[in-house]
Design an enzyme around this catalytic site. Structure first.
Site, PDB file in Angstrom:
ATOM      1  N   ASP A  88      29.243  19.268  14.948  1.00 28.74           N
ATOM      2  CA  ASP A  88      29.813  20.402  15.669  1.00 28.74           C
ATOM      3  C   ASP A  88      30.850  19.884  16.653  1.00 28.74           C
ATOM      4  O   ASP A  88      30.693  18.780  17.209  1.00 28.74           O
ATOM      5  CB  ASP A  88      28.749  21.213  16.408  1.00 28.74           C
ATOM      6  CG  ASP A  88      29.224  22.638  16.682  1.00 28.74           C
ATOM      7  OD1 ASP A  88      29.067  23.494  15.786  1.00 28.74           O
ATOM      8  OD2 ASP A  88      29.779  22.882  17.765  1.00 28.74           O
ATOM      9  N   ASP A  94      35.737  17.290  15.584  1.00 28.20           N
ATOM     10  CA  ASP A  94      36.492  18.445  15.108  1.00 28.20           C
ATOM     11  C   ASP A  94      36.341  18.471  13.588  1.00 28.20           C
ATOM     12  O   ASP A  94      36.732  17.530  12.898  1.00 28.20           O
ATOM     13  CB  ASP A  94      37.962  18.276  15.513  1.00 28.20           C
ATOM     14  CG  ASP A  94      38.837  19.418  15.047  1.00 28.20           C
ATOM     15  OD1 ASP A  94      38.376  20.234  14.229  1.00 28.20           O
ATOM     16  OD2 ASP A  94      40.000  19.486  15.496  1.00 28.20           O
ATOM     17  N   CYS A 139      30.698  35.141   9.094  1.00 29.12           N
ATOM     18  CA  CYS A 139      30.041  36.409   9.417  1.00 29.12           C
ATOM     19  C   CYS A 139      31.114  37.427   9.765  1.00 29.12           C
ATOM     20  O   CYS A 139      30.993  38.193  10.716  1.00 29.12           O
ATOM     21  CB  CYS A 139      29.010  36.244  10.535  1.00 29.12           C
ATOM     22  SG  CYS A 139      29.555  35.270  11.935  1.00 29.12           S
TER      23      CYS A 139
END
Length: 758
Positions: free
Chosen positions: A215, A242, A321
């Site tokens: 992450d 990154d 999402c």
């Protein structure tokens, strides 16, 4: 990627599981915010409705149902961790006890529906209910059920995760030998699913595969560590990079260097999150198409980087999402186009029977923040070229568009199965990416010369990615080439490096944010620390001692951790270009007065299931009644335990022991899963070193309900099979302390159980 893009990306990140700790629909604002007089957010956004009506992503006649579902609170969902042998026992406990207690129950005038299994999740290991998190927390009638959920979540046996968030790991089709990269992993719900799949066979303590969870946000990496630690796996590594320029790693294969390609990659990218409106209600107020336009380039760069690192024949799942085609099909179409046939969309329509989904769209338009539409790149004025890019539009060539099979993407709409909105695409790699056709030459170096891994002056760079995420039209030497040449340059430095030390990168860029991590130091073969441990526990000759590590180069080693041999290989060969936040599970802890015993290190509960197959000594087989006594009383004397247990313990010297319960198939009513506990054999008593939540978990599985705790007075238990109820609690505390020589620890708990290695 520049600092502006990095800073802009994080607030945009919305994941279905991110708001698990917040109030229903309100994130961190919580109930106190609303009670404080804040106006309730109106669940209306005319631009949102105009945009998606125009795109036609919702089937005819279903728009009202779609909008009604978006305005309803999201149902609570939970997943039982599938890799532990206790999963079936938890499922049995849920179905036959807690769910039965919810029957005919009303809360605030609302009838509580008994939780139902998600029809598409295997083996009934995922469930949903109409209870919101707010009701679960506040209702006295549900206190016992809520306590159960919180405790089991902490001990890693249940994950409270949104339903659609469970889909990507299932579609990856993970096997125990797969090397997996989770590119944007925090907060970690999907990562834990991947770890479970690696450990499908609990008889294999060290699967060949591993998960590297990455992450970009340093603080969220520690949340990721917390999630992963609950599963106690030696096959997980958390890194901080990154994702769009995550380094290409190398591994040692029979004395030669080879680039690490992953069998499975999860690419759950940062997104605008309009599929999470049922939970993150701030989206209603803040939604605009600008978010998607700003994120498209980043999403494409991350997906491209993932495709580069995917092995031929491997599978990558891209998910968001968001319902916006700019973040979904546009990214996939652009990636497929630039891959020139190296990637293809897999048809997964039959892989999750019971899941309702819509096919991906093949035509869409781009809308600006102020409502201006563009159907083609040629229509975009020059002044908007920095905001709108050609990759945001569907391919003009209809034949090429048809060959992409964008309809194989899965779109999950909220009203179809009472979930959030979601998008998933499964990509399979058929050959190398066009710019990687010329495989980089890798210098062969032996494993012995590479044992030491100290930082090199700078991390590898990604020269070939342009600002828009497209690769330059020149033969690419590839990130791999840059990595290898760096390795070659630093080869002369290896003579001066300390053996087996994997330090964090000293890059100035890395020091701008995040915490300084301690090094990973593998225990040398001739370290005098290990032989006493090996002798005391009669470790099997097959024990992989080379996989033991500590987190300090100086002073006494307080904790010993263990990783799989594959992660050891990754650590030793890549520490100069990889910022590792955490890896390994704790298997031994130093006793404060350990020199008085034959062995200075006691067993740690965190790693006991990994370590147990190699231990041949100091094992005490106990009965279910013994388990109850050991977990409810601080230092029970030998006379309180069964005669079989006493006969095994009386001849052992003082020190750490393994307490093993084996289920009796002839007694179907008894607990039917094995239990392994860490204990301490004192002068006249035995105590356990088990974290509180894990202790409560075992007690629940045996039919004991924990109603509360008194300080240093044991537990108050109910249940037909409660162990010596008259002797728990205050009566137990009245007895003289039997364990003056035991190592310091919280009563009944592992002294360092909750601390991740630093």
């Amino acid at each position: 990627m520049g600092r502006r893009a990095r800073g802009r990306r994080q607030p945009q990140r919305r994941r279905p599981e991110d708001a698990e700790d917040g109030a229903e629909g309100g994130g961190k604002r919580g109930d106190a915010g609303w009670e404080g007089g804040y106006p309730e957010i109106v669940k209306e956004n005319q631009l949102f409705e105009h945009y998606y009506r125009e795109l036609g992503i919702v089937p005819d006649g279903e728009w009202d149902q779609f909008m009604t579902a978006l305005r309803e609170p999201l149902p609570a969902t939970l997943r039982i961790t599938g890799y532990k042998s206790h999963a079936k026992e938890i499922l049995h406990c849920l179905k036959n006890k807690y769910f039965k207690e919810l029957e005919n129950l009303e809360v605030d005038g609302q009838k509580v529906e008994v939780p139902q299994p998600l029809s598409w999740y295997p083996e009934e290991l995922a469930w949903h209910t109409n209870l919101s998190r707010k009701i679960l927390r506040k209702s006295p009638q549900l206190e016992k059920f809520h306590q159960f959920l919180v405790s089991e979540t902490e001990s890693g046996n249940i994950s409270r995760q949104e339903a659609v968030s469970m889909i990507p790991p299932l579609l990856l089709g993970v096997r125990p030998h797969h090397k997996i990269l989770d590119m944007c992993a925090a907060p970690g719900s999907k990562t834990t699913q991947l770890i479970e799949m690696l450990h499908a066979d609990m008889n294999v303590p060290f699967p060949e595969g591993f998960v590297i969870a990455n992450d970009v946000d340093n603080k969220r990496c520690y949340l990721l560590v917390h999630q992963a630690k609950r599963l106690s796996s030696p096959c997980i590594m958390v890194v901080n990079h990154d994702a769009s320029s995550i380094p290409r790693l190398t591994v040692d294969m029979d004395g030669r260097k080879e680039i690490l390609f992953y069998d499975r990659i999860l690419c759950d990218v940062p997104c605008s999150g309009d599929g999470t409106m049922r939970k993150n209600i701030d989206v209603w107020k803040k939604w605009s198409t600008l978010n998607s336009l700003q994120l498209h380039g980043l999403q494409l760069r991350i997906a491209t980087r993932g495709a580069e690192q995917l092995a031929e024949g491997g599978r990558m799942v891209y998910s968001t999402c968001s319902l916006n085609p700019i973040e979904d099909e546009a990214v996939i179409a652009s990636l497929l186009e630039k891959s020139e046939g190296a990637l293809e969309l897999a048809d997964v329509s039959g892989e999750l029977p019971g899941l309702k989904w819509m096919p991906g769209v093949t035509q869409w338009k781009v809308m600006t923040r102020d409502g201006q539409w563009f159907a083609d790149w040629d229509e975009v004025p020059h002044s908007r070229h920095t905001q709108i890019r050609p990759t945001m539009f569907p391919p003009k060539d209809l034949e090429k568009l048809q060959a992409m099979h964008l309809e194989r993407c899965l779109r999950i709409l909220p009203h179809h199965q009472n979930t959030g909105g979601f998008f998933v695409a499964v990509l399979v790699k058929k050959s190398s990416m066009p710019w990687n056709k010329r495989q980089p030459k890798v210098q062969a170096r032996s494993a012995e010369n590479r044992e030491t891994s100290q930082p090199s002056p700078a991390p590898p760079t990604e020269e070939n990615l342009t600002e828009s995420g497209e690769l330059q039209n020149q033969p690419e030497t590839g990130p791999g080439d840059a990595d290898i040449s760096e390795t070659a340059v630093s080869s002369l430095e290896n003579e001066t490096k300390k053996d087996g030390v994997c330090g964090p990168p000293p890059s100035k860029k890395m020091k701008l944010f995040g915490f300084k991590e301690d090094p990973f130091v593998f225990i040398p073969e001739d370290d005098p620390l290990f032989p006493p441990i090996e002798k005391f526990y009669a470790l099997d000759p097959s024990f992989p001692r080379m996989n033991l590590l500590t987190r300090t180069t100086e002073g006494k080693k307080r904790q010993l951790y263990m990783v799989s041999k594959e992660l050891r290989n990754v650590l030793l060969n890549n520490s100069e270009k990889m910022k590792v936040i955490n890896t390994g599970i704790k298997v031994w802890c130093r006793n404060n007065n350990g020199e008085e015993f034959d062995c200075a290190f006691r067993l740690a509960q965190e790693g006991i299931y990994t370590l147990y197959p190699f231990i041949n000594s100091r094992i005490i087989t106990i009965s279910m009644e013994d388990v109850k006594i050991l977990l409810t009383q601080e230092n029970p004397f030998f006379r309180k335990l069964s005669s079989e247990t006493y006969s095994q313990a009386k001849d052992l010297t003082k020190g750490s022991v393994v307490l093993k319960y084996e289920p009796d198939s002839a007694s179907p009513d008894a607990l039917q899963c094995p239990i392994v506990l860490c204990g301490w054999r004192g002068k006249a008593s035995i105590r356990t070193f088990v974290p509180k939540n894990e202790r409560l978990h075992y007690l629940r599985m045996m039919g004991l309900e924990v109603l509360g705790e008194k300080k240093k007075e044991g537990l108050i238990l109910t249940g037909e099979n409660a162990a010596e109820p008259g002797q728990t609690g205050a009566q137990e505390s009245a007895e003289p302390r039997a364990e003056a020589d035991a190592p310091d620890s919280t009563p009944g708990g592992d002294s360092a159980a909750a601390e991740p290695p630093r």
